[in-house]
Design a protein around this motif. Sequence first.
Motif, PDB file in Angstrom:
ATOM      1  N   ILE A 116      16.618   0.095  10.057  1.00  0.00           N
ATOM      2  CA  ILE A 116      15.718  -0.846   9.373  1.00  0.00           C
ATOM      3  C   ILE A 116      15.118  -1.814  10.375  1.00  0.00           C
ATOM      4  O   ILE A 116      13.913  -2.110  10.355  1.00  0.00           O
ATOM      5  N   PHE A 117      15.947  -2.319  11.301  1.00  0.00           N
ATOM      6  CA  PHE A 117      15.470  -3.256  12.311  1.00  0.00           C
ATOM      7  C   PHE A 117      14.442  -2.595  13.241  1.00  0.00           C
ATOM      8  O   PHE A 117      13.450  -3.220  13.620  1.00  0.00           O
ATOM      9  N   ARG A 118      14.700  -1.346  13.603  1.00  0.00           N
ATOM     10  CA  ARG A 118      13.747  -0.646  14.471  1.00  0.00           C
ATOM     11  C   ARG A 118      12.407  -0.459  13.754  1.00  0.00           C
ATOM     12  O   ARG A 118      11.338  -0.568  14.370  1.00  0.00           O
ATOM     13  N   TYR A 119      12.468  -0.180  12.466  1.00  0.00           N
ATOM     14  CA  TYR A 119      11.237  -0.045  11.679  1.00  0.00           C
ATOM     15  C   TYR A 119      10.484  -1.375  11.627  1.00  0.00           C
ATOM     16  O   TYR A 119       9.261  -1.420  11.793  1.00  0.00           O
ATOM     17  N   LEU A 120      11.228  -2.473  11.414  1.00  0.00           N
ATOM     18  CA  LEU A 120      10.591  -3.793  11.377  1.00  0.00           C
ATOM     19  C   LEU A 120       9.929  -4.126  12.702  1.00  0.00           C
ATOM     20  O   LEU A 120       8.830  -4.681  12.743  1.00  0.00           O
ATOM     21  N   ARG A 121      10.616  -3.793  13.797  1.00  0.00           N
ATOM     22  CA  ARG A 121      10.070  -4.116  15.122  1.00  0.00           C
ATOM     23  C   ARG A 121       8.739  -3.396  15.348  1.00  0.00           C
ATOM     24  O   ARG A 121       7.825  -3.927  15.999  1.00  0.00           O
ATOM     25  N   GLY A 122       8.598  -2.196  14.815  1.00  0.00           N
ATOM     26  CA  GLY A 122       7.370  -1.438  15.019  1.00  0.00           C
ATOM     27  C   GLY A 122       6.281  -1.721  14.002  1.00  0.00           C
ATOM     28  O   GLY A 122       5.157  -1.229  14.140  1.00  0.00           O
ATOM     29  N   THR A 123       6.606  -2.528  12.967  1.00  0.00           N
ATOM     30  CA  THR A 123       5.616  -2.776  11.910  1.00  0.00           C
ATOM     31  C   THR A 123       5.479  -4.267  11.591  1.00  0.00           C
ATOM     32  O   THR A 123       5.114  -4.628  10.471  1.00  0.00           O
ATOM     33  N   THR A 124       5.744  -5.127  12.558  1.00  0.00           N
ATOM     34  CA  THR A 124       5.711  -6.565  12.297  1.00  0.00           C
ATOM     35  C   THR A 124       4.324  -7.070  11.923  1.00  0.00           C
ATOM     36  O   THR A 124       4.189  -8.113  11.280  1.00  0.00           O
ATOM     37  N   GLU A 125       3.277  -6.326  12.313  1.00  0.00           N
ATOM     38  CA  GLU A 125       1.912  -6.796  12.059  1.00  0.00           C
ATOM     39  C   GLU A 125       1.323  -6.270  10.753  1.00  0.00           C
ATOM     40  O   GLU A 125       0.158  -6.529  10.451  1.00  0.00           O
ATOM     41  N   LEU A 126       2.098  -5.548   9.964  1.00  0.00           N
ATOM     42  CA  LEU A 126       1.595  -5.075   8.672  1.00  0.00           C
ATOM     43  C   LEU A 126       1.243  -6.261   7.786  1.00  0.00           C
ATOM     44  O   LEU A 126       1.964  -7.254   7.741  1.00  0.00           O
ATOM     45  N   LYS A 127       0.134  -6.158   7.049  1.00  0.00           N
ATOM     46  CA  LYS A 127      -0.331  -7.258   6.206  1.00  0.00           C
ATOM     47  C   LYS A 127      -0.487  -6.815   4.766  1.00  0.00           C
ATOM     48  O   LYS A 127      -0.814  -5.659   4.480  1.00  0.00           O
ATOM     49  N   LEU A 128      -0.249  -7.752   3.858  1.00  0.00           N
ATOM     50  CA  LEU A 128      -0.515  -7.552   2.440  1.00  0.00           C
ATOM     51  C   LEU A 128      -1.910  -8.084   2.153  1.00  0.00           C
ATOM     52  O   LEU A 128      -2.219  -9.234   2.479  1.00  0.00           O
ATOM     53  N   LYS A 129      -2.765  -7.262   1.567  1.00  0.00           N
ATOM     54  CA  LYS A 129      -4.152  -7.637   1.324  1.00  0.00           C
ATOM     55  C   LYS A 129      -4.359  -7.961  -0.147  1.00  0.00           C
ATOM     56  O   LYS A 129      -4.047  -7.164  -1.025  1.00  0.00           O
ATOM     57  N   LEU A 130      -4.885  -9.154  -0.406  1.00  0.00           N
ATOM     58  CA  LEU A 130      -5.212  -9.576  -1.759  1.00  0.00           C
ATOM     59  C   LEU A 130      -6.696  -9.888  -1.823  1.00  0.00           C
ATOM     60  O   LEU A 130      -7.232 -10.573  -0.948  1.00  0.00           O
ATOM     61  N   GLY A 131      -7.374  -9.408  -2.840  1.00  0.00           N
ATOM     62  CA  GLY A 131      -8.800  -9.690  -2.950  1.00  0.00           C
ATOM     63  C   GLY A 131      -9.436  -8.926  -4.088  1.00  0.00           C
ATOM     64  O   GLY A 131      -8.831  -8.034  -4.683  1.00  0.00           O
ATOM     65  N   ARG A 132     -10.654  -9.266  -4.382  1.00  0.00           N
ATOM     66  CA  ARG A 132     -11.386  -8.646  -5.480  1.00  0.00           C
ATOM     67  C   ARG A 132     -12.071  -7.370  -4.996  1.00  0.00           C
ATOM     68  O   ARG A 132     -12.890  -7.401  -4.093  1.00  0.00           O
ATOM     69  N   VAL A 133     -11.723  -6.237  -5.614  1.00  0.00           N
ATOM     70  CA  VAL A 133     -12.339  -4.951  -5.310  1.00  0.00           C
ATOM     71  C   VAL A 133     -13.204  -4.560  -6.497  1.00  0.00           C
ATOM     72  O   VAL A 133     -12.742  -4.514  -7.632  1.00  0.00           O
ATOM     73  N   GLN A 134     -14.461  -4.287  -6.223  1.00  0.00           N
ATOM     74  CA  GLN A 134     -15.443  -4.089  -7.295  1.00  0.00           C
ATOM     75  C   GLN A 134     -15.063  -2.949  -8.239  1.00  0.00           C
ATOM     76  O   GLN A 134     -15.302  -3.021  -9.441  1.00  0.00           O
ATOM     77  N   GLN A 135     -14.436  -1.903  -7.730  1.00  0.00           N
ATOM     78  CA  GLN A 135     -14.122  -0.751  -8.561  1.00  0.00           C
ATOM     79  C   GLN A 135     -13.074  -1.067  -9.639  1.00  0.00           C
ATOM     80  O   GLN A 135     -12.906  -0.300 -10.580  1.00  0.00           O
TER      81      GLN A 135
END
Length: 212
Positions: A107-126
């Motif tokens: 789990i820690f190795r996965y976190l180290r390689g994905t620390t920059e992942l972002k959650l995107k919130l916003g209005r999508v027209q579809q």
Amino acid sequence: MTRSLLVVYVDDMLLCSEDDIEMMKIIDSLESELKKKNLGEPKFCLGMKIIRRPEQWIIYSDQEKYCTEILKRFEINTRPDIAMAVGIVIQFMAKHNRSHRNAVKRIFRYLRGTTELKLKLGRVQQYESKPLISYSDANLGGLEKDQRSTIGHCSFLFGGCISRGSKKQNAVTLSTMEAEYMSLALLTTEVTWLRSLLHELDIGLNGRTEIR
């Protein structure tokens, strides 16, 4: 009428308003009554980095800084994409062996390689015609030691995930249909609360919420 929203979690606050003057009045009122400091536009909150793109109606959040600190302290993080794995390994905290420690290291190795992942919130027209859509799922049997299923759900508002959850069922289900039914029952209570909250925030929802 100007709308303002104050969100409070323990000693952290987030304030937003349709009018800057009204916002400053609220801030002055809070500072006169409480020992609070105005930190300006939010950059971090509850371990999450906040990046605003108002011209695109988008907000990004990530836990890069928090994950880095957690990895240094050898603690466990609760990011959505590792929630299932963390939920399994913590069941063996009182009595663990090498296989469990190796699982935590993965789990820690996965976190180290994905620390920059972002959650995107916003209005999508579809998603304008169906702004709130929810999903649920469940497995059958779960872990061999107790045979209890794990259920999960998530809800999206205009294409951005605003709510999610995962829970081990309290009883052993006898079929996939029964496990899925219990998952839907949990999601229905969540959707009912979300619709009530969105109504209070004056975010109109046309028609019923689609559950998949």
